[in-house]
Design an enzyme around this catalytic site. Sequence first.
Site, PDB file in Angstrom:
ATOM      1  N   VAL A  33      11.201   9.778   0.065  1.00 42.21           N
ATOM      2  CA  VAL A  33      11.510  10.828  -0.911  1.00 42.21           C
ATOM      3  C   VAL A  33      13.010  11.099  -0.902  1.00 42.21           C
ATOM      4  CG1 VAL A  33      11.179  13.263  -1.494  1.00 42.21           C
ATOM      5  CG2 VAL A  33       9.244  11.905  -0.652  1.00 42.21           C
TER       6      VAL A  33
ATOM      7  N   TYR B  84       9.084  21.312   1.674  1.00 41.06           N
ATOM      8  CA  TYR B  84       7.758  20.980   1.150  1.00 41.06           C
ATOM      9  C   TYR B  84       6.748  22.128   1.077  1.00 41.06           C
ATOM     10  CZ  TYR B  84       9.380  16.209   1.279  1.00 41.06           C
ATOM     11  OH  TYR B  84      10.089  15.058   1.053  1.00 41.06           O
TER      12      TYR B  84
ATOM     13  N   PHE C 202       6.980   8.174   9.372  1.00 43.36           N
ATOM     14  CA  PHE C 202       6.865   7.126   8.347  1.00 43.36           C
ATOM     15  C   PHE C 202       7.630   7.530   7.095  1.00 43.36           C
ATOM     16  CE2 PHE C 202       3.168   9.931   8.256  1.00 43.36           C
ATOM     17  CZ  PHE C 202       3.111  10.353   6.944  1.00 43.36           C
TER      18      PHE C 202
ATOM     19  N   SER D 255      12.236  15.802   6.332  1.00 46.26           N
ATOM     20  CA  SER D 255      13.603  15.761   6.874  1.00 46.26           C
ATOM     21  C   SER D 255      14.106  17.178   7.133  1.00 46.26           C
ATOM     22  CB  SER D 255      14.544  15.056   5.891  1.00 46.26           C
ATOM     23  OG  SER D 255      14.582  15.772   4.670  1.00 46.26           O
ATOM     24  N   GLU D 256      13.625  18.132   6.286  1.00 48.20           N
ATOM     25  CA  GLU D 256      13.997  19.541   6.466  1.00 48.20           C
ATOM     26  C   GLU D 256      12.756  20.380   6.199  1.00 48.20           C
ATOM     27  OE1 GLU D 256      18.062  20.886   5.297  1.00 48.20           O
ATOM     28  OE2 GLU D 256      17.798  19.308   3.808  1.00 48.20           O
TER      29      GLU D 256
HETATM   30  C1  LIG Z   1      15.401  17.068  -0.666  1.00 45.31           C
HETATM   31  C2  LIG Z   1      15.776  16.513  -2.025  1.00 45.31           C
HETATM   32  C3  LIG Z   1      14.871  15.334  -2.329  1.00 45.31           C
HETATM   33  C4  LIG Z   1      15.598  17.612  -3.065  1.00 45.31           C
HETATM   34  O1  LIG Z   1      15.720  17.074  -4.366  1.00 45.31           O
HETATM   35  P1  LIG Z   1      16.115  17.989  -5.647  1.00 45.31           P
HETATM   36  O2  LIG Z   1      15.834  17.148  -6.851  1.00 45.31           O
HETATM   37  O3  LIG Z   1      17.449  18.545  -5.446  1.00 45.31           O
HETATM   38  O4  LIG Z   1      15.010  19.148  -5.543  1.00 45.31           O
HETATM   39  P2  LIG Z   1      14.613  20.148  -6.731  1.00 45.31           P
HETATM   40  O5  LIG Z   1      15.777  20.316  -7.653  1.00 45.31           O
HETATM   41  O6  LIG Z   1      13.328  19.715  -7.353  1.00 45.31           O
HETATM   42  O7  LIG Z   1      14.387  21.451  -5.859  1.00 45.31           O
HETATM   43  C5  LIG Z   1      13.257  22.238  -5.863  1.00 45.31           C
HETATM   44  C6  LIG Z   1      13.536  23.492  -5.094  1.00 45.31           C
HETATM   45  O8  LIG Z   1      13.695  23.193  -3.707  1.00 45.31           O
HETATM   46  C7  LIG Z   1      14.953  23.634  -3.232  1.00 45.31           C
HETATM   47  N1  LIG Z   1      15.417  22.589  -2.329  1.00 45.31           N
HETATM   48  C8  LIG Z   1      15.142  21.296  -2.421  1.00 45.31           C
HETATM   49  N2  LIG Z   1      15.691  20.621  -1.419  1.00 45.31           N
HETATM   50  C9  LIG Z   1      16.338  21.517  -0.668  1.00 45.31           C
HETATM   51  C10 LIG Z   1      17.101  21.417   0.517  1.00 45.31           C
HETATM   52  N3  LIG Z   1      17.303  20.233   1.118  1.00 45.31           N
HETATM   53  N4  LIG Z   1      17.634  22.540   1.002  1.00 45.31           N
HETATM   54  C11 LIG Z   1      17.423  23.715   0.389  1.00 45.31           C
HETATM   55  N5  LIG Z   1      16.685  23.871  -0.744  1.00 45.31           N
HETATM   56  C12 LIG Z   1      16.156  22.780  -1.256  1.00 45.31           C
HETATM   57  C13 LIG Z   1      15.809  23.759  -4.462  1.00 45.31           C
HETATM   58  O9  LIG Z   1      16.858  24.650  -4.290  1.00 45.31           O
HETATM   59  C14 LIG Z   1      14.813  24.220  -5.480  1.00 45.31           C
HETATM   60  O10 LIG Z   1      14.559  25.607  -5.295  1.00 45.31           O
HETATM   61  P3  LIG Z   1      14.294  26.566  -6.557  1.00 45.31           P
HETATM   62  O11 LIG Z   1      13.106  26.002  -7.279  1.00 45.31           O
HETATM   63  O12 LIG Z   1      14.023  27.890  -5.907  1.00 45.31           O
HETATM   64  O13 LIG Z   1      15.549  26.499  -7.369  1.00 45.31           O
HETATM   65  C15 LIG Z   1      17.264  16.046  -2.063  1.00 45.31           C
HETATM   66  O14 LIG Z   1      18.075  17.141  -1.720  1.00 45.31           O
HETATM   67  C16 LIG Z   1      17.568  14.875  -1.146  1.00 45.31           C
HETATM   68  O15 LIG Z   1      17.454  13.720  -1.541  1.00 45.31           O
HETATM   69  N6  LIG Z   1      17.956  15.161   0.123  1.00 45.31           N
HETATM   70  C17 LIG Z   1      18.338  14.097   1.082  1.00 45.31           C
HETATM   71  C18 LIG Z   1      17.163  13.179   1.453  1.00 45.31           C
HETATM   72  C19 LIG Z   1      15.974  13.967   1.976  1.00 45.31           C
HETATM   73  O16 LIG Z   1      16.124  14.840   2.835  1.00 45.31           O
HETATM   74  N7  LIG Z   1      14.779  13.656   1.472  1.00 45.31           N
HETATM   75  C20 LIG Z   1      13.534  14.271   1.884  1.00 45.31           C
HETATM   76  C21 LIG Z   1      12.869  13.354   2.827  1.00 45.31           C
HETATM   77  S1  LIG Z   1      11.458  14.017   3.642  1.00 45.31           S
END
Ligand SMILES: CC(C)(COP(=O)(O)OP(=O)(O)OC[C@H]1O[C@@H](n2cnc3c(N)ncnc32)[C@H](O)[C@@H]1OP(=O)(O)O)[C@@H](O)C(=O)NCCC(=O)NCCS
Length: 406
Positions: free
Chosen positions: A80, A121, A406, A116-117
């Site tokens: 993701v 989720y 995974f 990851s954080e």
């Molecule tokens: C985590 C990640 C996939 C989020 O993608 P994104 O397209 O920015 O997420 P969205 O815009 O759909 O966010 C949805 C909500 O979650 C929050 N959110 C998402 N990721 C977040 C994060 N890492 N930290 C804080 N808030 C986060 C957003 O602020 C948003 O909140 P809102 O609805 O209250 O405004 C992206 O930041 C990323 O690729 N991070 C690095 C890789 C990673 O950690 N992947 C997850 C692996 S388990």
Amino acid sequence: MDLDVRPITPGEADLFVRTVEGTFGDHPRPEEIENELLVLEPDRALAAYDGSEMVGTAAVLSMSLTVPGGRTPMAGVSDVGVSPTHRRRGLLTELMRRQLQDIHDQGEALAGLWASESLIYGRFGYGWAAFGGDARIERARSGFVDPATGDGRVRLLDRDQALPAMRAAYERALPGRPGMMARSEVWWDYVLFDPEHRRDGASASFFAVHEGSGGADGYVIYRIKRSWDEGFPQGTVTIEEMVAGTPEAHAALWQYCFGVDLVTEIRAFNIPVDDPIRWRLADPRRLRVTLFDSLWLRVVDVPKALAERRYAVEGSLVLEVVDPFCPWNEGRFELRAGPEGAVSSRTEAAADLVVRAGDLGATYLGGVRFADLAAAGRVSEATAGAIGRADAMFSWSPAPWTAHDF
Ligand SMILES: CC(C)(COP(=O)(O)OP(=O)(O)OC[C@H]1O[C@@H](n2cnc3c(N)ncnc32)[C@H](O)[C@@H]1OP(=O)(O)O)[C@@H](O)C(=O)NCCC(=O)NCCS
């Protein structure tokens, strides 16, 4: 912007891996891409596109999960990421929405992931269902109350010699521990991938297998980081994975790790919260453990998931589920269940408990108590005594534990 979420084509698998690794800040090497492709199922991989450019990714890996008293398919959510150029515009939300719909259509009642954080989720209905412990102890403090005296033996083998024995030991342990996932041959290859640049200066993996009277019943995968200080050895043993199917194997494998010479500290990356090692130690406070969230679970089909596990005691409950992200799960469900089986279906009867989908995911494997969630204001009781009844039914021993990320 012309944004779209759709399945990738088989020819895009390589690009998919490079895109997701890029979102984690990595430039994957060819052998790392190859390792990811071992388990990737391109027909279950979704991507977000800006025009023709891939800017977001989310995959499902088909898995089989041990649940209390049984085993069930689980959609393993992985890979993701959203490109740094496209974050916080709702792309992850769209990927999650489409992915959960696909999982529901596929008939899997559960989805699971390692996050990851931990902030990400919960909003999509995932709950923290299994824990791991990062453990460390000084070798000088690792004496047992009762030294291990089993008749088995520990053998140090190379990877290929150890693999059949490790597979046999894993298979023995698998049905008894909720949270463990079946490991096919490719999954073993995936898990044992051990490139030098990821070792942080430590050795390649060592493989020690315990053989008891019934054959291989446990193993430990570990590495050694050598270090010397003014002529004194200061090495570290890091246990990457230990699986023990019997108390004898457990005692012998830990004692083996504590016995490695030229080492002052033993670390273990991910031990179960109820790992009995603490109770074997003469000086147990010396084992320092930091808990972390391992498996997050999402109930994708409430009545199906509830019927797929067993329960510690006989009982019945009406659960009112709150699930705005997957509206098909909303409503009241009756559960009639016990150690021999369970049935669950929609009902018009009054609720005993009101629970959010993520909190149902958290309690599903029996490692999180409704009472603790209620104390945090997350679950509410509509019938007096329902929380106690739910905890008596849902709780399970041993505690959930997941062997690998995974
Ligand atoms: C985590 C990640 C996939 C989020 O993608 P994104 O397209 O920015 O997420 P969205 O815009 O759909 O966010 C949805 C909500 O979650 C929050 N959110 C998402 N990721 C977040 C994060 N890492 N930290 C804080 N808030 C986060 C957003 O602020 C948003 O909140 P809102 O609805 O209250 O405004 C992206 O930041 C990323 O690729 N991070 C690095 C890789 C990673 O950690 N992947 C997850 C692996 S388990």
